[in-house]
Structure formats: structure tokens, C-alpha cells
Design a protein around this motif. Structure first.
Motif, PDB file in Angstrom:
ATOM      1  N   LEU B  43       0.833  -1.203   0.000  1.00 60.43           N
ATOM      2  CA  LEU B  43       0.000   0.000   0.000  1.00 60.43           C
ATOM      3  C   LEU B  43       0.871   1.257   0.000  1.00 60.43           C
ATOM      4  O   LEU B  43       0.653   2.177  -0.792  1.00 60.43           O
ATOM      5  N   ALA B  44       1.873   1.273   0.886  1.00 62.37           N
ATOM      6  CA  ALA B  44       2.762   2.436   0.950  1.00 62.37           C
ATOM      7  C   ALA B  44       3.418   2.661  -0.405  1.00 62.37           C
ATOM      8  O   ALA B  44       3.507   3.796  -0.898  1.00 62.37           O
ATOM      9  N   GLU B  45       3.837   1.570  -1.027  1.00 63.43           N
ATOM     10  CA  GLU B  45       4.518   1.663  -2.318  1.00 63.43           C
ATOM     11  C   GLU B  45       3.558   2.154  -3.411  1.00 63.43           C
ATOM     12  O   GLU B  45       3.904   3.013  -4.222  1.00 63.43           O
ATOM     13  N   ALA B  46       2.337   1.596  -3.395  1.00 53.18           N
ATOM     14  CA  ALA B  46       1.358   1.951  -4.431  1.00 53.18           C
ATOM     15  C   ALA B  46       0.979   3.429  -4.341  1.00 53.18           C
ATOM     16  O   ALA B  46       0.816   4.106  -5.360  1.00 53.18           O
ATOM     17  N   ILE B  47       0.849   3.932  -3.102  1.00 55.83           N
ATOM     18  CA  ILE B  47       0.517   5.353  -2.940  1.00 55.83           C
ATOM     19  C   ILE B  47       1.650   6.205  -3.502  1.00 55.83           C
ATOM     20  O   ILE B  47       1.432   7.132  -4.273  1.00 55.83           O
ATOM     21  N   GLY B  48       2.874   5.853  -3.108  1.00 59.65           N
ATOM     22  CA  GLY B  48       4.026   6.615  -3.580  1.00 59.65           C
ATOM     23  C   GLY B  48       4.112   6.626  -5.096  1.00 59.65           C
ATOM     24  O   GLY B  48       4.311   7.676  -5.718  1.00 59.65           O
ATOM     25  N   GLU B  49       3.904   5.453  -5.683  1.00 60.85           N
ATOM     26  CA  GLU B  49       4.012   5.335  -7.141  1.00 60.85           C
ATOM     27  C   GLU B  49       2.904   6.128  -7.829  1.00 60.85           C
ATOM     28  O   GLU B  49       3.145   6.827  -8.821  1.00 60.85           O
ATOM     29  N   ALA B  50       1.678   6.034  -7.289  1.00 65.53           N
ATOM     30  CA  ALA B  50       0.554   6.746  -7.895  1.00 65.53           C
ATOM     31  C   ALA B  50       0.804   8.256  -7.838  1.00 65.53           C
ATOM     32  O   ALA B  50       0.585   8.977  -8.818  1.00 65.53           O
ATOM     33  N   LEU B  51       1.289   8.732  -6.682  1.00 58.50           N
ATOM     34  CA  LEU B  51       1.539  10.171  -6.539  1.00 58.50           C
ATOM     35  C   LEU B  51       2.610  10.622  -7.519  1.00 58.50           C
ATOM     36  O   LEU B  51       2.553  11.719  -8.071  1.00 58.50           O
ATOM     37  N   GLU B  52       3.577   9.756  -7.716  1.00 58.05           N
ATOM     38  CA  GLU B  52       4.707  10.138  -8.561  1.00 58.05           C
ATOM     39  C   GLU B  52       4.334  10.081 -10.040  1.00 58.05           C
ATOM     40  O   GLU B  52       4.691  10.948 -10.823  1.00 58.05           O
TER      41      GLU B  52
END
Lengths: 200, 200
Positions: B43-52
Motif C-alpha cells: 500500500l505504501a509503495e502503491a501510494i508513492g508510485e501513484a503520486l509520482e
């Protein structure tokens, strides 16, 4: 329908949260991207930090940053009382009530022989070690009022009695604000059995 | 009660999700830490990737990784139809229905003069530019059936008519599975006004 990969990945990842299904995950993903990018960034960071830093307290197994949690480290707490709860959620419930000033021990599960969860799986030798430490006089059982909870309570009772400790259980009965007509028969029967002298 | 800092931070961060209050955030935090650490990491990774990675499609303003979203890039789509919706959630609803094969334009808001949201705030010049592109014949208004939605629809209608385009609106009436006795008077009155010849 087909979302762009990062968006789909975010939706899938959000579904790991309890009670969050496809629709809610979509709504959450849109909210994070559209209305709260700052919050989303903080969330990603907070998850990462929690995963990295939080472990179990060596003494009571509550989530904590260091070796020992703030409650175990607090010298104001009553060393004579040890409250045994099943889960962190139960621990939060009791601690939030503000009515308890002793120490805790988290079982992180309950005995359930049918599911293959025995004393070894719950690492109850850690509890035995804890009970061997000097100072404890009373073990308060705060396990669930379910079959597994009762079985667990029985096991913990044996462990504690073998060490000559007093064992008590949370009182069972009518909850605050409970209307008698809506309370189930088993609870009422426990409440009757546990009746006390009226205070004047 | 006092949680350890990283745990409290995680609870606070989870509250940025829609409909998530203190209790739910606690439950989610415990779930992530106790039962689904792998999911939490994803989840942490997916949020970061989506934001980026996720930005708005240059043409329709849907969330997408590249300059142009898959739908705008899809040559199978009907260039003659342009569906104007307010939000990504509305876009998802229409696209999920599978009943539409044209192009989209997302307003990302609606006109609301009382809240200071005018055509400039919605960047409706981007819509004007889009309408100027060759190929469009019909603009389908899929804005909300609210006062602001109607105002927005009126404005878009003017923009489109000024360019000689046909403007249509989603039909209003009784929803599928709607029981007449529970449908409000305004909807019924719209459904009566929009009645059609029965098909044989």
C-alpha cells in the motif's frame, strides 16, 4: 473497465484494508489523488515508518518502538496487577477506559485446537516467564466471552494458579445503557448469578 | 490514551481516507501491523508510485501515467462523441457501464459562483480548445442533476452550440429496479415529461 496501471495498483493495494472492497477502494484512491495528495504522501510515509519501527514490547507484546513499551517502562504502574488480553484491540479498549493502572500481557491470539493453535503457537512460555517474575499478585483475565476465549482463560488460570497467584475475571453482566428487554438470555443469566448487594 | 509515536502517526494518517474516523483508523492500523504487513508495504509503495506517476491526460484530464490516457489514445473510440463529466468518479461510472464508446472530457469540478468557482477556476478554456478540435459532432452532458450541475451544463451547452455542435443530456427518469412508490416526485415528473412510445 481498464484503469491506468498505477491507479489500478493503488486500488488493489487499498483493498488490503479491513472492510474496504472494490468500490470503496476506488473512492479512496480518487480522494487521495484528487483532494488530498499531501495526506496521501503522509500516509505512505506513516505506513513505511510504522512497519520499520514498530515491534512488540519484550515484556507485554504491545506494539512499540523500543524494546520496552511506555506502559511497561512506567514506574507509576501497579506491578501487582497483570491483565491478560487477547489482542492489541482489546488492550486499547481497556487502556482507553482509564480504569486500569496495572501491567498487561498480550496473548496475540487465543487457543483454538481445531485450528491448530495451541500453547506453543501463542508462545505461552513467554507468559509463563512473565508470571515467574517477582511482584505479580493478581492475574486479571480479560479474554473474550467465546469458546476459544474461555479455553484460553482456563489455560492461563492453570499457569497462574501453579505459581500461587490470585486469578480474577472481568465481571460479566448488563452493559451500561443496556435495556433489559434487548439483552440476551445468557448475559442475563450471568448477570443474575453475579448479582451483588445493592449499595446504599 | 497514549500510543507509541509511529502507531499514533499511522492512525492519524489513515484518517485522511474518506469516511475513516478514529475508531476505524485504529482498526485499520492494527490490521496492517498485525495481520497484513506485506499488504501494508504494498500500500505504501502503491501510494508513492501513484503520486509520482499519475497526472491528468492532456486531452480529457483523466488520471493517467503518460501524456495521453489509454482511452484518448484508442483509435477504436468514436471521435464524434464527447461526453462531459464532472469528476473521475462519474467517468468511472459511465465507463464501467460499457455503454459508451466515445471520448470524454472531465470538468474536475462544477460551476459554483457562490463558492467562487467560475469558468476560469474549472479551466473551461481547455474544454473550448477541445471542442475546437475537428471531428466532434455531439456533446453529451453527463453532469449531476444538482443546481451546480445544471449551471455547468448550461455553460457547456453555450460553448458547444457556439461551435455548431449537437448537445444532448443523459435521460432522466425511473432507475432500473426502482419501485414507483419510493421514487421522489421530481424524478417522476421528469420521467413523465420524458416518456417515450412503448416498443412493441
Amino acid at each position: 473497465m481498464q484503469f491506468s496501471p498505477s491507479f489500478q495498483q493503488l486500488i488493489d493495494a487499498l483493498r488490503c484494508l479491513p472492510t474496504v472492497g472494490q468500490k470503496t477502494a476506488q473512492r479512496m484512491a480518487l480522494h487521495l489523488l484528487e483532494r488530498d495528495r499531501a495526506g496521501a504522501g503522509q500516509l505512505a510515509e506513516a505506513i513505511g515508518e510504522a512497519l520499520e519501527k514498530l515491534g512488540h514490547c519484550r515484556s507485554c507484546r504491545v506494539f512499540t518502538e523500543g524494546e520496552i513499551c511506555p506502559i511497561c517502562a512506567d514506574s507509576q504502574r501497579d506491578d501487582r496487577l497483570l491483565c491478560v488480553v487477547e489482542s492489541p484491540a482489546d488492550w486499547i479498549a481497556i487502556e482507553s477506559s482509564g480504569a486500569y493502572q496495572g501491567r498487561y500481557f498480550l496473548l496475540l491470539g487465543r487457543l483454538s485446537p481445531l485450528d491448530g493453535i495451541g500453547p506453543d503457537e501463542l508462545k505461552l512460555d513467554q507468559l509463563a516467564d512473565r508470571l515467574d517474575q517477582p511482584g505479580i499478585e493478581e492475574v486479571i483475565l480479560a479474554t473474550s466471552a467465546t469458546i476459544e476465549g474461555e479455553a484460553t482463560a482456563g489455560y492461563v488460570t492453570e499457569l497462574a494458579r501453579a505459581r500461587g497467584l490470585r486469578v480474577t475475571r472481568l465481571a460479566q453482566g448488563v452493559p451500561m445503557g443496556g435495556e433489559l428487554e434487548y439483552i440476551d438470555a445468557s448475559t442475563l443469566s450471568l448477570a443474575l448469578k453475579g448479582r451483588r448487594e445493592a449499595e446504599s
